[in-house]
Design a protein around this motif. Structure first.
Motif, PDB file in Angstrom:
ATOM      1  N   MET A   1      -8.811  -5.322 -19.981  1.00 40.93           N
ATOM      2  CA  MET A   1      -9.721  -6.452 -19.946  1.00 40.93           C
ATOM      3  C   MET A   1     -10.030  -6.886 -21.378  1.00 40.93           C
ATOM      4  O   MET A   1     -10.358  -6.060 -22.230  1.00 40.93           O
ATOM      5  CB  MET A   1     -11.018  -6.069 -19.223  1.00 40.93           C
ATOM      6  N   LEU A   2      -9.910  -8.197 -21.658  1.00 41.04           N
ATOM      7  CA  LEU A   2     -10.233  -8.748 -22.968  1.00 41.04           C
ATOM      8  C   LEU A   2     -11.642  -9.331 -22.896  1.00 41.04           C
ATOM      9  O   LEU A   2     -11.918 -10.204 -22.084  1.00 41.04           O
ATOM     10  CB  LEU A   2      -9.226  -9.831 -23.352  1.00 41.04           C
ATOM     11  N   VAL A   3     -12.543  -8.846 -23.748  1.00 39.54           N
ATOM     12  CA  VAL A   3     -13.949  -9.248 -23.717  1.00 39.54           C
ATOM     13  C   VAL A   3     -14.280 -10.007 -24.993  1.00 39.54           C
ATOM     14  O   VAL A   3     -13.985  -9.546 -26.111  1.00 39.54           O
ATOM     15  CB  VAL A   3     -14.871  -8.025 -23.586  1.00 39.54           C
ATOM     16  N   CYS A   4     -14.870 -11.204 -24.849  1.00 42.80           N
ATOM     17  CA  CYS A   4     -15.275 -12.009 -26.000  1.00 42.80           C
ATOM     18  C   CYS A   4     -16.651 -11.557 -26.480  1.00 42.80           C
ATOM     19  O   CYS A   4     -17.618 -11.549 -25.712  1.00 42.80           O
ATOM     20  CB  CYS A   4     -15.300 -13.491 -25.629  1.00 42.80           C
ATOM     21  N   SER A   5     -16.738 -11.152 -27.765  1.00 44.66           N
ATOM     22  CA  SER A   5     -17.999 -10.661 -28.313  1.00 44.66           C
ATOM     23  C   SER A   5     -18.657 -11.656 -29.257  1.00 44.66           C
ATOM     24  O   SER A   5     -19.819 -11.489 -29.620  1.00 44.66           O
ATOM     25  CB  SER A   5     -17.763  -9.334 -29.047  1.00 44.66           C
ATOM     26  N   ALA A   6     -17.928 -12.696 -29.690  1.00 48.35           N
ATOM     27  CA  ALA A   6     -18.508 -13.715 -30.563  1.00 48.35           C
ATOM     28  C   ALA A   6     -17.760 -15.026 -30.360  1.00 48.35           C
ATOM     29  O   ALA A   6     -16.550 -15.040 -30.176  1.00 48.35           O
ATOM     30  CB  ALA A   6     -18.428 -13.277 -32.029  1.00 48.35           C
ATOM     31  N   GLY A   7     -18.507 -16.136 -30.421  1.00 49.47           N
ATOM     32  CA  GLY A   7     -17.911 -17.446 -30.184  1.00 49.47           C
ATOM     33  C   GLY A   7     -18.519 -18.120 -28.966  1.00 49.47           C
ATOM     34  O   GLY A   7     -19.454 -17.583 -28.331  1.00 49.47           O
ATOM     35  N   LEU A   8     -18.003 -19.278 -28.602  1.00 47.62           N
ATOM     36  CA  LEU A   8     -18.555 -20.035 -27.479  1.00 47.62           C
ATOM     37  C   LEU A   8     -18.438 -19.289 -26.152  1.00 47.62           C
ATOM     38  O   LEU A   8     -19.211 -19.530 -25.233  1.00 47.62           O
ATOM     39  CB  LEU A   8     -17.826 -21.388 -27.364  1.00 47.62           C
ATOM     40  N   LEU A   9     -17.464 -18.370 -26.031  1.00 48.93           N
ATOM     41  CA  LEU A   9     -17.257 -17.655 -24.773  1.00 48.93           C
ATOM     42  C   LEU A   9     -17.823 -16.242 -24.815  1.00 48.93           C
ATOM     43  O   LEU A   9     -17.429 -15.388 -24.015  1.00 48.93           O
ATOM     44  CB  LEU A   9     -15.751 -17.603 -24.452  1.00 48.93           C
ATOM     45  N   ALA A  10     -18.737 -15.970 -25.734  1.00 47.86           N
ATOM     46  CA  ALA A  10     -19.297 -14.626 -25.885  1.00 47.86           C
ATOM     47  C   ALA A  10     -19.861 -14.121 -24.564  1.00 47.86           C
ATOM     48  O   ALA A  10     -20.574 -14.836 -23.861  1.00 47.86           O
ATOM     49  CB  ALA A  10     -20.379 -14.632 -26.960  1.00 47.86           C
ATOM     50  N   GLY A  11     -19.514 -12.880 -24.228  1.00 53.81           N
ATOM     51  CA  GLY A  11     -19.987 -12.259 -23.005  1.00 53.81           C
ATOM     52  C   GLY A  11     -19.037 -12.392 -21.834  1.00 53.81           C
ATOM     53  O   GLY A  11     -19.191 -11.700 -20.830  1.00 53.81           O
ATOM     54  N   GLN A  12     -18.033 -13.261 -21.949  1.00 51.98           N
ATOM     55  CA  GLN A  12     -17.083 -13.446 -20.859  1.00 51.98           C
ATOM     56  C   GLN A  12     -15.911 -12.476 -20.992  1.00 51.98           C
ATOM     57  O   GLN A  12     -15.525 -12.088 -22.091  1.00 51.98           O
ATOM     58  CB  GLN A  12     -16.576 -14.883 -20.834  1.00 51.98           C
ATOM     59  N   SER A  13     -15.344 -12.106 -19.845  1.00 51.81           N
ATOM     60  CA  SER A  13     -14.216 -11.167 -19.810  1.00 51.81           C
ATOM     61  C   SER A  13     -13.008 -11.862 -19.184  1.00 51.81           C
ATOM     62  O   SER A  13     -13.142 -12.719 -18.321  1.00 51.81           O
ATOM     63  CB  SER A  13     -14.579  -9.923 -18.982  1.00 51.81           C
ATOM     64  N   PHE A  14     -11.827 -11.429 -19.619  1.00 53.04           N
ATOM     65  CA  PHE A  14     -10.583 -12.042 -19.161  1.00 53.04           C
ATOM     66  C   PHE A  14      -9.566 -10.950 -18.855  1.00 53.04           C
ATOM     67  O   PHE A  14      -9.324 -10.060 -19.678  1.00 53.04           O
ATOM     68  CB  PHE A  14     -10.035 -12.995 -20.222  1.00 53.04           C
ATOM     69  N   GLN A  15      -8.981 -11.025 -17.669  1.00 57.07           N
ATOM     70  CA  GLN A  15      -8.015 -10.026 -17.229  1.00 57.07           C
ATOM     71  C   GLN A  15      -6.673 -10.233 -17.929  1.00 57.07           C
ATOM     72  O   GLN A  15      -6.140 -11.344 -17.944  1.00 57.07           O
ATOM     73  CB  GLN A  15      -7.824 -10.105 -15.712  1.00 57.07           C
ATOM     74  N   VAL A  16      -6.152  -9.165 -18.508  1.00 54.17           N
ATOM     75  CA  VAL A  16      -4.806  -9.210 -19.088  1.00 54.17           C
ATOM     76  C   VAL A  16      -3.820  -8.906 -17.968  1.00 54.17           C
ATOM     77  O   VAL A  16      -3.752  -7.788 -17.473  1.00 54.17           O
ATOM     78  CB  VAL A  16      -4.656  -8.187 -20.229  1.00 54.17           C
ATOM     79  N   THR A  17      -3.070  -9.924 -17.556  1.00 51.77           N
ATOM     80  CA  THR A  17      -2.177  -9.783 -16.406  1.00 51.77           C
ATOM     81  C   THR A  17      -0.823  -9.246 -16.832  1.00 51.77           C
ATOM     82  O   THR A  17      -0.534  -9.077 -18.022  1.00 51.77           O
ATOM     83  CB  THR A  17      -1.987 -11.145 -15.714  1.00 51.77           C
ATOM     84  N   ALA A  18       0.027  -9.014 -15.823  1.00 46.42           N
ATOM     85  CA  ALA A  18       1.369  -8.483 -16.087  1.00 46.42           C
ATOM     86  C   ALA A  18       2.185  -9.438 -16.936  1.00 46.42           C
ATOM     87  O   ALA A  18       3.027  -9.011 -17.731  1.00 46.42           O
ATOM     88  CB  ALA A  18       2.091  -8.205 -14.770  1.00 46.42           C
ATOM     89  N   SER A  19       1.971 -10.748 -16.778  1.00 43.86           N
ATOM     90  CA  SER A  19       2.749 -11.725 -17.540  1.00 43.86           C
ATOM     91  C   SER A  19       2.078 -12.119 -18.848  1.00 43.86           C
ATOM     92  O   SER A  19       2.609 -12.932 -19.597  1.00 43.86           O
ATOM     93  CB  SER A  19       2.975 -12.987 -16.697  1.00 43.86           C
TER      94      SER A  19
END
Length: 312
Positions: A1-19
């Motif tokens: 999981m990629l988690v944004c810690s600073a910037g406009l998307l701070a606090g949001q998480s993004f799934q690193v998929t197979a592709s």
């Protein structure tokens, strides 16, 4: 999981998929960043051999891990801080099956396995022979299909017509006139200045040429071309700018065609991830969403991704 810690998307998480998870300013990326310091196609985070990798996709301002700019790619883990423009990210690892790993090479295109190399060309030759026979039958018809779409019956086929012949199915053999059509559509690079980016305020031609040289030596063709174009806008007497603009425009056109056709061959040989990598390279080299070859690559890319998703 990629988690944004600073910037406009701070606090949001993004799934690193197979592709992989693509990052950039272009809305087509899985992780879209509204950040002027971020390139349209800036970076990619993906899995490879059980590890998480971050890859620079030819960005202008680079990708940083723990405040150090990376080369092409670098492994990352918990505790590492990844900087993309004004945004900061870190990794939270979960369990991911090893077989979901994919290649970390986004830009390079190699040939498919040898057993698939010969017969696509045989098919292309047969199609060419059929087209020659068809042309001989309709050469006297002034109302031919080529005339109806605005082409010259005695001139070269347009890029849009060459791509149209690819059909909706990526397994169709590449059109033999694609390279010639792209060459005709490109025109003279120095006459298309209205499409070039504007130089940053306060910059000089010398500074932009120096940055262009750095990108050129690092094989970041698109960024190099844009810097030489901006420098030429400021100084029409810049001979090295004119030479590099002509050369890079030709090289990029050739790379676009090579990657597009390689993607077709990979798809046909069921190597879907390699096809995805090749078509993503087309989108990076030709980012104009209105361009015909960009649109074809995008359509084929979606088909390949569906094939990948059905495998898991």
């Amino acid at each position: 999981m990629l988690v944004c810690s600073a910037g406009l998307l701070a606090g949001q998480s993004f799934q690193v998929t197979a592709s992989g998870l693509r990052i950039g300013r272009d809305p087509g990326n899985e992780l879209h960043l509204n950040d002027n310091d971020v390139s349209r196609f800036h970076a990619r985070v993906l899995l490879h051999n059980g590890a998480v990798w971050v890859q620079d996709a030819g960005s202008r301002n680079g990708v940083f891990v723990n405040d150090s700019r990376i080369g092409d790619n670098k492994t990352i883990g918990p505790g590492d801080v990844v900087a993309v423009g004004q945004h900061r990210f870190h990794i939270e690892l979960g369990e991911e099956p090893a077989e979901h790993s994919v290649s970390v090479d986004l830009r390079s295109v190699s040939e498919p396995d040898k057993k698939w190399k010969i017969w696509p060309f045989v098919v292309a030759l047969l199609i060419l022979a059929g087209l020659i026979g068809l042309v001989s039958l309709v050469s006297g018809d002034s109302d031919s299909d080529l005339s109806q779409v605005g082409g010259d019956p005695d001139g070269p086929v347009s890029l849009a017509q060459a791509l149209k012949a690819q059909s909706e199915d990526p397994k169709a053999a590449p059109d033999v006139g694609l390279k010639e059509a792209l060459s005709v559509a490109s025109g003279s690079p120095l006459t298309q200045q209205e499409e070039w980016p504007d130089p940053p305020k306060g910059s000089t031609a010398a500074e932009l040429v120096e940055l262009g040289h750095k990108h050129y030596n690092a094989k970041r063709h698109r960024d190099a071309l844009e810097h030489y174009q901006m420098a030429y806008k400021l100084d029409k007497d810049c001979e090295i700018c004119a030479i590099r603009i002509e050369r890079l425009s030709t090289e990029i056109d050739q790379m676009v065609v090579a990657n597009f056709e390689a993607g077709m061959r990979y798809y046909d040989s069921l190597q879907y991830q390699q096809a995805i990598n090749a078509w993503e390279t087309v989108l990076m080299l030709q980012p104009d969403a209105d361009d015909a070859i960009h649109q074809q690559a995008q359509e084929h890319l979606e088909k390949a991704r569906k094939k990948i998703s059905r495998q898991y």
